[in-house]
Design an enzyme around this catalytic site. Structure first.
Site, short mmCIF file in Angstrom:
data_model
loop_
_atom_site.label_atom_id
_atom_site.label_comp_id
_atom_site.label_asym_id
_atom_site.label_seq_id
_atom_site.Cartn_x
_atom_site.Cartn_y
_atom_site.Cartn_z
N ALA A 1 1.47 13.28 -47.31
CA ALA A 1 0.48 12.78 -48.19
C ALA A 1 0.67 11.38 -48.74
CB ALA A 1 0.19 13.76 -49.30
N GLY B 1 2.52 16.72 -45.38
CA GLY B 1 1.05 17.06 -44.98
C GLY B 1 1.07 16.66 -43.60
N GLU C 1 1.71 19.54 -41.73
CA GLU C 1 0.68 20.70 -41.91
C GLU C 1 -0.45 20.39 -41.12
OE1 GLU C 1 1.12 20.05 -46.32
OE2 GLU C 1 0.89 22.17 -46.91
N GLU D 1 8.35 18.46 -49.46
CA GLU D 1 7.82 18.53 -50.79
C GLU D 1 8.65 18.98 -52.14
OE1 GLU D 1 6.26 19.32 -48.05
OE2 GLU D 1 4.40 18.86 -47.87
N1 CAA Z 1 3.39 7.84 -49.34
C1 CAA Z 1 3.33 6.46 -49.74
N2 CAA Z 1 4.57 5.84 -49.15
C2 CAA Z 1 5.34 6.26 -48.63
C3 CAA Z 1 5.61 7.63 -48.25
C4 CAA Z 1 4.55 8.38 -48.58
N3 CAA Z 1 4.45 9.85 -48.18
N4 CAA Z 1 6.63 7.83 -47.45
C5 CAA Z 1 7.14 6.61 -47.26
N5 CAA Z 1 6.34 5.82 -48.17
C6 CAA Z 1 6.83 4.34 -48.42
C7 CAA Z 1 7.82 3.85 -48.78
O1 CAA Z 1 7.74 3.80 -50.30
C8 CAA Z 1 8.46 2.51 -48.29
O2 CAA Z 1 7.57 1.65 -48.94
P1 CAA Z 1 8.20 0.14 -49.46
O3 CAA Z 1 8.65 -0.14 -47.81
O4 CAA Z 1 6.93 -0.46 -49.93
O5 CAA Z 1 9.39 0.38 -50.06
C9 CAA Z 1 7.81 2.70 -47.04
O6 CAA Z 1 6.68 3.96 -46.89
C10 CAA Z 1 9.23 3.08 -46.09
O7 CAA Z 1 9.58 4.20 -46.44
P2 CAA Z 1 11.36 4.34 -46.45
O8 CAA Z 1 11.87 3.10 -47.05
O9 CAA Z 1 11.65 5.53 -47.09
O10 CAA Z 1 11.55 4.27 -44.74
P3 CAA Z 1 12.30 5.35 -43.99
O11 CAA Z 1 12.41 4.75 -42.68
O12 CAA Z 1 13.89 5.15 -44.46
O13 CAA Z 1 12.05 6.76 -44.11
C11 CAA Z 1 10.47 8.47 -44.33
C12 CAA Z 1 10.76 7.27 -43.61
C13 CAA Z 1 11.42 9.48 -43.74
C14 CAA Z 1 9.05 8.92 -43.97
C15 CAA Z 1 10.69 8.61 -45.92
O14 CAA Z 1 10.06 7.46 -46.27
C16 CAA Z 1 10.20 9.85 -46.52
O15 CAA Z 1 11.01 10.61 -46.54
N6 CAA Z 1 8.95 9.90 -47.16
C17 CAA Z 1 8.49 10.88 -47.92
C18 CAA Z 1 8.09 12.16 -47.12
C19 CAA Z 1 7.51 13.03 -47.89
O16 CAA Z 1 7.80 13.42 -49.04
N7 CAA Z 1 6.14 13.63 -47.46
C20 CAA Z 1 5.71 14.79 -48.18
C21 CAA Z 1 4.48 14.05 -49.20
S1 CAA Z 1 4.01 15.23 -50.17
C22 CAA Z 1 2.83 16.12 -49.22
O17 CAA Z 1 2.67 15.97 -48.23
C23 CAA Z 1 1.87 17.13 -50.07
C24 CAA Z 1 1.20 18.12 -49.40
O18 CAA Z 1 1.50 19.05 -49.01
C25 CAA Z 1 -0.18 17.52 -49.07
#
Ligand code: CAA
Length: 696
Positions: A65, A104, A107, A127
């Site tokens: 998400a 998500g 999912e 999450e």
């Molecule tokens: N939403 C918005 N922005 C996000 C994001 C997300 N889910 N995931 C990453 N970003 C952004 C980061 O803030 C970062 O932005 P900046 O460059 O401006 O700082 C950019 O994307 C790159 O992220 P990383 O620096 O972390 O890059 P990475 O390559 O080291 O890692 C990643 C990539 C593994 C995807 C890591 O960013 C990560 O773990 N992201 C979160 C994933 C997550 O938790 N997803 C679940 C979301 S909650 C959900 O989905 C609820 C549901 O059930 C519907």
């Protein structure tokens, strides 16, 4: 090609439709992405294509998400709408995964009828790390594929499973050649059409749930085994409850209802707010306003370390772990041998637990060499880290020598935990190359690295240090030179009040219990016992002037002597000590203080509020860039519970600057100027601002 919207296209390859998402950086499920998916699948379903492939451009499949949208009003199609149109598609839908399919993102993929992935891909439901649960059917679909035990592990750990493992678990149906994802997915789709493969809807697959039905002990045992790890956190338990609901509900929809309800509760709670804030705080800490991303980097091919003690050895391991050779210099052969021996033992212990292979032990220890001479060993190093005793005269002496020995451009770093780095840099002719790299003990384990910028530190030295920190898996925060830097300067506030509370009538175990219940792994007195009360204590100079002096004089030096503030049994279980209690009571009587009952609220507020105030002072003096950097230091280096965000976030949580100011004023009036509010705290309160407004 049809442009569905600005982030989505629909194309056709023969009789296969291809929906391509392109929403940098991580294809998160923003309103635009959801709209693109929804409209894209509608169009694909209406077309004459016989199957549909969903694929993403850029570095990754959908990473989840869009966290930045959380808390705002939702616009456009919901994620459920997207999932429905995919799952109910009349022709096979194949998700093509590279990078990470997370939250998500996974999912969504679980609503495809099939999933293919390249070997480097990873999938997971992380999450829980954001204080949440997978709120788009993840807790209901995952156990239907991988079974209850594996699902419990995945959702409560947030672990990313590598593609090969995901294949074994049934989360992925086929691995395709690296770099050839689209071709592989198209081939899979054609095969599915040709063979008339069924449209697999995960939601209809109940066999693995039925196997767990009538076995509540699965959940009871899981909870028990993880009680310590989950302590204080709301999200793991909510995740478990959802999987329980998947097993016990009469239908998929009923389980989904439980998931939605618990998701809503977590989302509106303060823990998830703190953890989501923290996710961005950690990423923000990498950004240094006057050191842009394109600042040149100095190559670090070889590292020198001075001191083979616990700190020096731990630091060396960080570099060996990523293949950078290290040479450690000590004064005596015996100390050097001992230090290198400890390093080997540490690696062997990791290997015996399966963390690394025996071969890696040899590889890594092989990268760490010892020497008794800086002159011989430091001529060609790109970075030196001094990790000797905290004495200014010794450090100055070392830096003068380094200045004479090291090649031009070598970075000269000190691991001091609080000394004046400008004073150290001043003994060299190259203060621009001097920086603080404050590792935390044990340095091979602890994530935090305080990078300390002195007056003359060059920008490329800062940029190189920040990059190097990432390379060795640390979370770096930039601090300025001030006694104790960010972390220890704030810690000093809490330590002082912990001692004062004891003189007012609270017992060490009262203080510890309150801070433990707040979420710290242990309180300050238990911590003292663990570290050893005799750190910095000198027998010859000790005349019973403090409670600690008396304890050490009695040989109650902490856990290692079986007693300190607490008494310990043979398994190191702590018990409040009547001996300590008597020492304290004697001290209080001698000081003419009237002991009183100190309430838990007072303990917490006197320990925590001065920390927030000190954080503000550090920001006021520009020794930290932004409030969230202070929080990153405390969460990573000092065990501040991440579900409370950090001291500055917590300050906002309890009411913001006005509330903190009022408390500090109240304490100041009662107990003195150690509670004097920071001028910036008064300003923030007067202007109605929050701590989060201190953004640098
Ligand atoms: N939403 C918005 N922005 C996000 C994001 C997300 N889910 N995931 C990453 N970003 C952004 C980061 O803030 C970062 O932005 P900046 O460059 O401006 O700082 C950019 O994307 C790159 O992220 P990383 O620096 O972390 O890059 P990475 O390559 O080291 O890692 C990643 C990539 C593994 C995807 C890591 O960013 C990560 O773990 N992201 C979160 C994933 C997550 O938790 N997803 C679940 C979301 S909650 C959900 O989905 C609820 C549901 O059930 C519907």
């Amino acid at each position: 090609m049809t442009e569905i919207n600005s982030v989505t296209t629909l194309t056709q390859d023969g009789d296969i439709a291809i929906i391509t998402l392109n929403s940098p950086p991580v294809n998160a499920l923003s309103a635009k992405v959801r709209e693109g998916l929804y409209e894209g699948f509608k169009a694909a379903n209406a077309s004459d294509a016989k199957a549909t492939v969903l694929i993403c451009d850029g570095r990754t499949f959908i990473a989840g998400a869009d966290i930045t949208e959380f808390g705002g009003a939702m616009t456009g199609p919901s994620l459920y709408d997207v999932q429905e149109v995919m799952e109910n598609s009349p022709k096979p839908v194949i998700a093509a995964i590279h990078g990470t399919a997370l939250g998500g993102g996974l999912e969504v993929a679980l609503c495809a009828h099939y999933r293919v992935a390249v070997p480097s891909a990873r999938v997971g439901l992380p999450e829980v790390a954001l204080g949440l649960l997978p709120g788009a059917g993840g807790t209901q679909r995952l156990p239907r594929i991988v079974g209850v035990e594996a699902a419990l592990d995945m959702v409560t750990s947030g672990r990313h499973a590598p593609a090969k493992q995901a294949l074994g678990m049934g989360l992925v149906d086929e691995l395709v050649e690296e770099g050839k994802l689209l071709e592989g997915a198209l081939a899979f789709a054609r095969k599915a059409v040709a063979e008339g493969k069924p449209l697999v809807k995960v939601r209809e697959n109940n066999a693995k749930l039925e196997a767990a039905r009538g076995h509540p002990e699965i959940f009871a045992e899981f909870r028990k085994a993880n009680a310590r790890k989950f302590r204080g956190f709301a999200a793991p338990e909510a995740n478990i409850k959802c999987i329980e609901a998947a097993v016990n509900s009469a239908s998929f929809e009923e389980g989904l209802k439980v998931e939605r309800k618990l998701f809503g509760e977590l989302m509106s709670g303060s823990q998830s707010a703190a953890q989501r804030y923290y996710f961005f705080a950690e990423r923000q800490a990498n950004k240094i306003p006057d050191v842009p991303d394109d600042t040149p980097i100095r190559p670090i091919r070889k590292v020198g370390i001075i001191g083979a003690g616990t700190m020096g050895g731990g630091i060396a391991m960080n570099f060996a772990n990523v293949g950078i050779p290290v040479v450690i210099v000590e004064q005596q052969q015996e100390a050097l041998d001992r230090g290198l021996g400890v390093i080997r033992k540490n690696y062997e212990r990791t290997a015996s637990r399966g963390g690394i292979t025996a071969e890696q032990v040899e590889q890594r220890t092989g990268l760490i060499t010892g020497s008794l001479s800086m002159e011989d060993s430091f001529k060609d190093v790109d970075l030196v880290i001094e990790a000797v005793f905290e004495r200014m005269d010794i450090k100055k002496d070392i830096f003068a020598k380094l200045d004479a020995i090291c090649k031009p451009g070598a970075i000269l770093a000190t691991n001091t935990s609080g000394l004046d780095i400008d004073e150290i840099a001043a003994v060299t002719k190259r203060p621009q190359d001097v920086i603080g790299l404050h590792f935390f003990s044990p340095a091979n384990v602890m994530k935090l690295l305080e990078i300390v910028r002195a007056d003359h530190t060059a920008k490329d030295v800062i940029a190189t240090s920040m990059k190097l920190a990432r390379q060795i898996g640390k979370i770096a925060v930039l601090a300025g030179v001030t006694p104790g830097f960010i972390g220890n300067r704030i810690l000093a506030q809490r330590q002082r009040e912990a001692q004062n509370l004891v003189m007012d009538g609270a017992m060490p175990w009262d203080v510890d219990r309150v801070l433990y219940d707040f979420g710290f792994p242990m309180g300050p007195f238990a911590m003292g016992d663990l570290a050893g009360l005799d750190i910095g204590w000198v027998k010859e100079k000790s005349h019973g002037e403090t409670i600690r002096d008396v304890l050490c004089e009695m040989d109650r030096r902490g856990q290692k002597t079986g007693a300190g503030y607490y008494d310990y049994d043979e398994n190191r279980n702590a018990k409040p000590s009547p001996v300590t209690e008597k020492i304290i009571n004697d001290f209080i009587a001698k000081s003419g203080i009237n002991p009183r009952k100190v309430g838990d609220d007072e303990i917490l507020e006197r320990c925590i509020f001065p920390m927030i105030n000190e954080g503000v002072k550090i920001l006021e003096e520009k020794k930290a860039i932004r409030a969230s950097d202070v929080d990153v230091v405390w969460v990573n280096g000092y065990g501040w519970p991440v579900y409370r965000g950090g001291p500055m976030f917590y300050g906002d949580l309890v009411g913001g600057p006005a509330v903190v100011l009022k408390k500090m004023q109240e304490f100041q009036a009662k107990m003195g100027d150690q509670f004097k509010p920071a001028a910036l705290l008064e300003k923030l309160a007067a202007e109605g601002k929050t701590f989060a407004d201190l953004k640098g």
